[in-house]
Design a protein around this motif. Structure first.
Motif, PDB file in Angstrom:
ATOM      1  N   THR A  38       0.840  -1.195   0.000  1.00  0.00           N
ATOM      2  CA  THR A  38       0.000   0.000   0.000  1.00  0.00           C
ATOM      3  C   THR A  38       0.873   1.242   0.000  1.00  0.00           C
ATOM      4  O   THR A  38       1.795   1.353   0.803  1.00  0.00           O
ATOM      5  N   GLY A  39       0.575   2.152  -0.899  1.00  0.00           N
ATOM      6  CA  GLY A  39       1.265   3.440  -0.905  1.00  0.00           C
ATOM      7  C   GLY A  39       0.457   4.409  -0.068  1.00  0.00           C
ATOM      8  O   GLY A  39      -0.767   4.493  -0.214  1.00  0.00           O
ATOM      9  N   ARG A 205       3.683   3.461  -9.440  1.00  0.00           N
ATOM     10  CA  ARG A 205       4.419   2.432 -10.175  1.00  0.00           C
ATOM     11  C   ARG A 205       4.482   1.113  -9.412  1.00  0.00           C
ATOM     12  O   ARG A 205       4.435   0.051 -10.016  1.00  0.00           O
ATOM     13  N   VAL A 206       4.582   1.165  -8.083  1.00  0.00           N
ATOM     14  CA  VAL A 206       4.832  -0.075  -7.353  1.00  0.00           C
ATOM     15  C   VAL A 206       3.680  -0.561  -6.464  1.00  0.00           C
ATOM     16  O   VAL A 206       3.655  -1.736  -6.112  1.00  0.00           O
ATOM     17  N   ALA A 207       2.758   0.340  -6.113  1.00  0.00           N
ATOM     18  CA  ALA A 207       1.761  -0.053  -5.099  1.00  0.00           C
ATOM     19  C   ALA A 207       0.571  -0.790  -5.714  1.00  0.00           C
ATOM     20  O   ALA A 207       0.224  -0.582  -6.873  1.00  0.00           O
ATOM     21  N   ASP A 208      -0.057  -1.664  -4.905  1.00  0.00           N
ATOM     22  CA  ASP A 208      -1.292  -2.330  -5.325  1.00  0.00           C
ATOM     23  C   ASP A 208      -2.476  -1.401  -5.093  1.00  0.00           C
ATOM     24  O   ASP A 208      -3.519  -1.536  -5.713  1.00  0.00           O
ATOM     25  N   ARG A 209      -2.287  -0.489  -4.155  1.00  0.00           N
ATOM     26  CA  ARG A 209      -3.404   0.362  -3.730  1.00  0.00           C
ATOM     27  C   ARG A 209      -2.802   1.626  -3.110  1.00  0.00           C
ATOM     28  O   ARG A 209      -1.731   1.558  -2.500  1.00  0.00           O
ATOM     29  N   ASP A 220      -9.390   6.465   0.058  1.00  0.00           N
ATOM     30  CA  ASP A 220      -8.851   5.405  -0.782  1.00  0.00           C
ATOM     31  C   ASP A 220      -8.850   5.929  -2.203  1.00  0.00           C
ATOM     32  O   ASP A 220      -9.905   6.249  -2.737  1.00  0.00           O
ATOM     33  N   ILE A 221      -7.655   6.044  -2.786  1.00  0.00           N
ATOM     34  CA  ILE A 221      -7.684   6.541  -4.158  1.00  0.00           C
ATOM     35  C   ILE A 221      -7.386   5.441  -5.155  1.00  0.00           C
ATOM     36  O   ILE A 221      -6.932   5.677  -6.257  1.00  0.00           O
TER      37      ILE A 221
END
Ligand SMILES: Nc1ncnc2c1ncn2[C@@H]1O[C@H](COP(=O)(O)OP(=O)(O)OP(=O)(O)O)[C@@H](O)[C@H]1O
Length: 291
Positions: A38-39, A205-209, A220-221
Motif C-alpha cells: 500500500t502506498g 508504479r509499485v503499489a497495489d493500492r 482510498d484513491i
C-alpha cells in the motif's frame, strides 16, 4: 493477490493531533489485504508518520483496534497493547539509523537476534552487500545504507513492513533501483507493506493500492497498477565484466552506486567491457544505448 475477506491488517485508530491548522482528530478505519503493498501519500503534516507509529506500537492512540491476521496488537477497549518488540513489524525510515559502531553484518545480525546466520547471508546477497559486510555504515553510500536498513527490517521476519519515505534522500536513479529491490523483497518475504512517499508517480508504479491521508482522514484513491505489474525503469549503466557461457552470457553492470549481474542469451549480441547500455529495471532487459 491478498484475501480481501480475511485482511492481514485491520486498523481503527483515533487520536487528537495538533495540525498546522489547529487541533483535529486523526480518525482512520481501514483494512489492508495480506501480502499487499500500500502506498500512503498526503501533504506534509497530514498524519502519515503518526499512522505508521501507531501500527508499530510507538504511538498510543486514544482509542483503537489493530488486528493483524488472527492476532490483536491493540485493543484500547480491553486496555490491551502489544509492545513493539512483540509485534512482527519491520520499519525503515528516511535516515537508516544504523548502529554506527557495528559493521553491516553486525547490524543485520543484531536485528536477526543472532540466531539465523543463513538468513543474514541470504539477505546480504539479495541486496548485493556481501562484499561490504565488514564495513561500518559511515563508509557506505546513502543507497547502500538504506539497503542495509531494508534487510535489517526483514531480518526480524516481519509480517508487516512499514517504510517512511525510506528513499527520499537519494537521487532519482538510486531511488528507482531501491524501489524495485523493495518490491522484489516484499514479494519474496510475503510481507504486508506500507510505503509512505511524497513521490506519487513512484507509488503509482509499485503499489497495489494507494491511500491518501489528509488532516488525519484516509481517502482510498484506488488501485493504481495491475496487480504484480512493475513498470520498467530505464537506467544507464556500464558493462564491467563479460562472462560468456554456452547458452547465456553473464554481464556485470555498474549502475550509479552498485553493481548488478544479469544473464542474457549468448549468441546474437556481443557485449563489450566499457560499453554503455540501458538496463530496464523491473524487467531486467538490456538495450544498447542509442548514439
Ligand atoms: N503525539 C502527538 N500529539 C499531538 N500532535 C501530534 C503528535 N504527533 C504528531 N503530531 C502532529 O500531527 C500532525 C501530523 O504529523 P505527522 O508527522 O504524522 O505528519 P506526516 O504526514 O508524516 O508529515 P511529513 O510528511 O511532513 O513527514 C503534525 O501537525 C504534528 O505536529
Amino acid at each position: 493477490m491478498g484475501d480481501i475477506l480475511m485482511p492481514m491488517i485491520h486498523l481503527q485508530a483515533r487520536m487528537n493531533l495538533l495540525f498546522a491548522s489547529g487541533p483535529a482528530p486523526l480518525d482512520v478505519d481501514f483494512k489492508l489485504a495480506a501480502g499487499s503493498l500500500t502506498g500512503l501519500c498526503g501533504p506534509s503534516g497530514s498524519g502519515k508518520t503518526t499512522l505508521l507509529r501507531i501500527l508499530a506500537g510507538l504511538t498510543m492512540p486514544e482509542s483503537g483496534l489493530i488486528r493483524v491476521g488472527d492476532r490483536i496488537w491493540l485493543d484500547t477497549a480491553q486496555r490491551m497493547q502489544l509492545p513493539t518488540q512483540q509485534r512482527k513489524v519491520g520499519m525503515v525510515f528516511q535516515d537508516a539509523a544504523l548502529f554506527p559502531n557495528m559493521t553491516v553484518r553486525q547490524n543485520v545480525e543484531f536485528a536477526a537476534e543472532n540466531r539465523r546466520d543463513s538468513l543474514v547471508d541470504e539477505l546480504l546477497s539479495l541486496v548485493n552487500l556481501v562484499n561490504l559486510a565488514d564495513r561500518k555504515p559511515a563508509t557506505l553510500s546513502g543507497g547502500q545504507r538504506q539497503r542495509v536498513a531494508l534487510i535489517r527490517a526483514l531480518a526480524r521476519r516481519p509480517d508487516v513492513l512499514l517504510l517512511d519515505e525510506p528513499f527520499s534522500a537519494l537521487d532519482y536513479e538510486t531511488r528507482q533501483q531501491l524501489l524495485n529491490e523493495l518490491v522484489r523483497l516484499h514479494r519474496q518475504f510475503g510481507t504486508t507493506t506500507v510505503l509512505v512517499s511524497h513521490h506519487q508517480d513512484e507509488i503509482q508504479r509499485v503499489a497495489d493500492r494507494i491511500l491518501e491521508l489528509n488532516q488525519g482522514k484516509v481517502t482510498d484513491i484506488g488501485s493504481p497498477s495491475v496487480a504484480g505489474k512493475i513498470t520498467p525503469v530505464p537506467i544507464m549503466g556500464t558493462i564491467q565484466e563479460v562472462q560468456v557461457e554456452e547458452t547465456t552470457t553473464q554481464l556485470r553492470i555498474r549502475l550509479t552506486d552498485n553493481l548488478v549481474v544479469l544473464n542474457v542469451p549468448s549468441g546474437a549480441q556481443e557485449w563489450q567491457i566499457g560499453e554503455t547500455i540501458v538496463v530496464s529495471l523491473g524487467t531486467e532487459t538490456l538495450t544498447r544505448k542509442a548514439n
